[in-house]
Design a protein around this motif. Sequence first.
Motif: not given
Length: 941
Positions: A427-429, A791-798, A805-809
């Motif tokens: 979560f810390l990047g 491995e973390n929250k999924v924030m966007a899909v297309a 495709v998906s993008g997450g934390w």
Amino acid sequence: MPEEFARHLVLVGVRDDDIPGVAKSVELMTECLTTLGYRQALPELANLQPGMDLKGKLSTWASTLAKDDIAILYFAGHGGTVAGRHYLGLPGSDLTRPSATALPSEELFRVLAEGTQLLRLLVILDTCYSGQGALDALGLANVLQGEEKDRAFLVVTASRPKQEAGDEDFAVAFRACVLEKRGDALPRYEIPTLISDLKGKLKPSQTPAWVPLGLMLGEAPDFLPNPSFSSAGLVGRPIEDRHFFHDDLLQHWKPRAIGSEAIFQSGQWYFTGRTAALQELVAYLSAPTGTGRGLIVTGDPGCGKSAVLGYLTLASDPDEASQPTFEAFLASMPEGTRPAPDSITFALALRGKTLADAKGALAERFGGKPDEVLGKLTAGNANTVLVFDALDEATASDDIADKLLRPLSGYPHLRIIVGTRRPQIKFLGQRFDQLDLDLPRYRSDADLAQYVSRILLAKGETRPTPYRDRPGPTREVAKAVAERANGNYLIARTVARSLMERDTIIDLTKEQLPQNMPDAFADYIRVLGERSGLGEWRVRESLMPLAYVKGQGLPLDIWELFTPSYVEQILSLAAAFIAEYVEEGRTVYRLYHQALADALHDARLDAERERKMAQALRDAVPESNWLRAHWFTRKYFSVYAAAGSVELLEQAMLDVKFLAVANLPLLLASSKSIKTLEATRRLNWLKLASDRLTHGDEAERLSNLELCALQSNAADLAHNCKQVDVRRKWSPNWARWSRIVTPHRILRGHTRSVNSVAISDGIIVSGSDDYTVRFWNSATSEPIGEPAHHENKVMAVAADSSTAVSGGWDDTVRIWDLKTGRPKGRPLTGHTNRVLAVALSGGVIASGDAGGTVLLWDLETATRIGEPLKGHKGPIRALAFANEFLISGGDDGTICIWDSSGKLHRTTLPDSPTPLTSLAIAGDVIAAVYNYRSLQRWSLA
């Protein structure tokens, strides 16, 4: 610490042959409330006689009270409602002539408020129809307020406006609820919680309630305090710690710096070693300039993360470092392990804290408002060191990591040190380095042996130990413990505690020491059983239910359902390993470390143990009436039953009263194993009604269940609901549903918030906080394949015709086969911050992150295209392709339009810098939503 105000109690009892229990009720309430520190006034009113001036006595008494005092008035006797007004029976009253012979209920409040400074009053009406009395008093709210700005008058009623009250029943239930053991962490018994508990003890025909009157600025008064309350900050600590720790410094940083975890109480220092780790941390603190990279101190449970950070925090505090005991200890520490004075600017233990708590603590230290403190810290230039410990034990640790700690990284003037277990690291990047205490270069058996020796010798302590004044044998045993513990301080501590409970020093030639947590805890239980006389089996069986807790822990009365009658004794004997928490306003208990619970589990017996606990919960439901079930049973029975015996859950599903009180999210999550046709039919009925069951009590839920049964043409289920004897505001007699309705279904599967959806070629794609991407057939609503994972929250899909495709934390973009939901290639890495938006068109993927960067990717080769696109000053919230352009929008309120080469074509600003939260494109028209409220239209032309 004594209270700075007085507690007053007046009991009014009006005896009558029709209600012989009045005297007993007054006696029970007197016993109960004096236990909480109330002093009885006007004792003659407890047996009100004809001719007594009740109103005069109450008025005179109220005028003598101080402004900060708290008072309770209890009235037991006849009550009646005439012409919509509630009256209290007085000696000789004739309720057929109430105006002449009885007392209007609201007059009690008027008498106690007029001409007095009484501000905190709880009136308890134990009469028939007393709910009408509370409604009457509501009409006096403005009168009662008067010139006072903080008058807190509350009314608790024994029955609803049209209900009779059982003789003596309310007082018996009230006493049982209030005098129930509460532990030390709960400051008070909240009135709403009391009412909820009373409903479980009274018959369904008698429903208690409460009504607040007056403005009540801030928290309601402590009408029902917990005499045992110690400190809210001690929630989650081993119970024995309560004897020593009493403020923020002592609750977290000092015990960990000492290294004793409060086993002892003299302030002796047991911290040892960690030299290499401390030298690296001190070097990080003393570097002349920062790099913008934070530091994570991590490792397995028990490796000493908090001990290291606690030591650094105290050693950098000039006041603490100057204390003689600590000063002598610091002088013994190796070179390079002592931080400079004031080298740590701020330290916060995150256990049990929310994001709001953490921001509030920072705002208190650095000034400003909580919502502004992040900007204030990042905009500064003074060297600042912030230490946060126990991130993994915070409430919503991912939110604190992502929305507070991660944004603070990357600034050279800020140095962030975070103590946490490994799962929270993601979560810390990427702007944090790790110091893993389990790596060989940081571990030392000699350090661990010294720690065990100090515990066993217990110098300066009064606690019995066979090792006192015997350093030779102690060193030998401590060395053996350290070797077996394999660098884990929790295991070493548990073994040391077990060895101290013995009468003699262990003979290492005849007995082998434990080397893992299950064996160490088992040995402790064995020794504890021998010393207490209970025997190992009784101690183990008494602790066993705590290994299977649901939620925060077990209430004492539920714990006693599951185990032999030794709970009170076990609470004292095993206090070092039992923690107290608060859930739903009640005290609950659990083992203070998950490793202890794991040590009691047995894969061969787990299901049977959970079945027995589910059965015990079911058997304890009063008269098999789920409307009277314990709050814990209502909430968690379905979880225990699903884990141990789906048959018990299926049987419960056949009772509409269970469906009316069960915790809906937990029940639906537990229902996947249901197989029988009738239970499945009722489950589908519940799902259909679920959107109508999110609010209201059991009566409201029964009405909505009945309505949905009529919708489904399930007359038998509707009849079952109608037959339940409970007072309801409404009940449907029939229902007719329009035939011209758009077919709809609720897609269930995600276990946390859904953040984004896309649809293409008849397939719906969704991304959620539960770390998954799910695929659904839009025609049948059936899931396609297994959930795909980040491995973390999924924030966007297309999605397009063949790909999603998906993008997450987790800072990644992932590519999926739309038809199967399977991954296509490896995750795309390159972002250094969480990915919040994605778009897909013509073989090109666009992704935007929380740092304001947009990246382009070739779908075919899964490689980057060109340089990062920089045009925003804040997180990217929306991306979309249109013709030859890519459009992005973000928190800075800006819309950036990029051409096919990645060049910034144009920037569009809104009327005010409001965060853009969504955008859509059709032709040359851009529609943008700002802050989820304002809709604005733009043109590409």
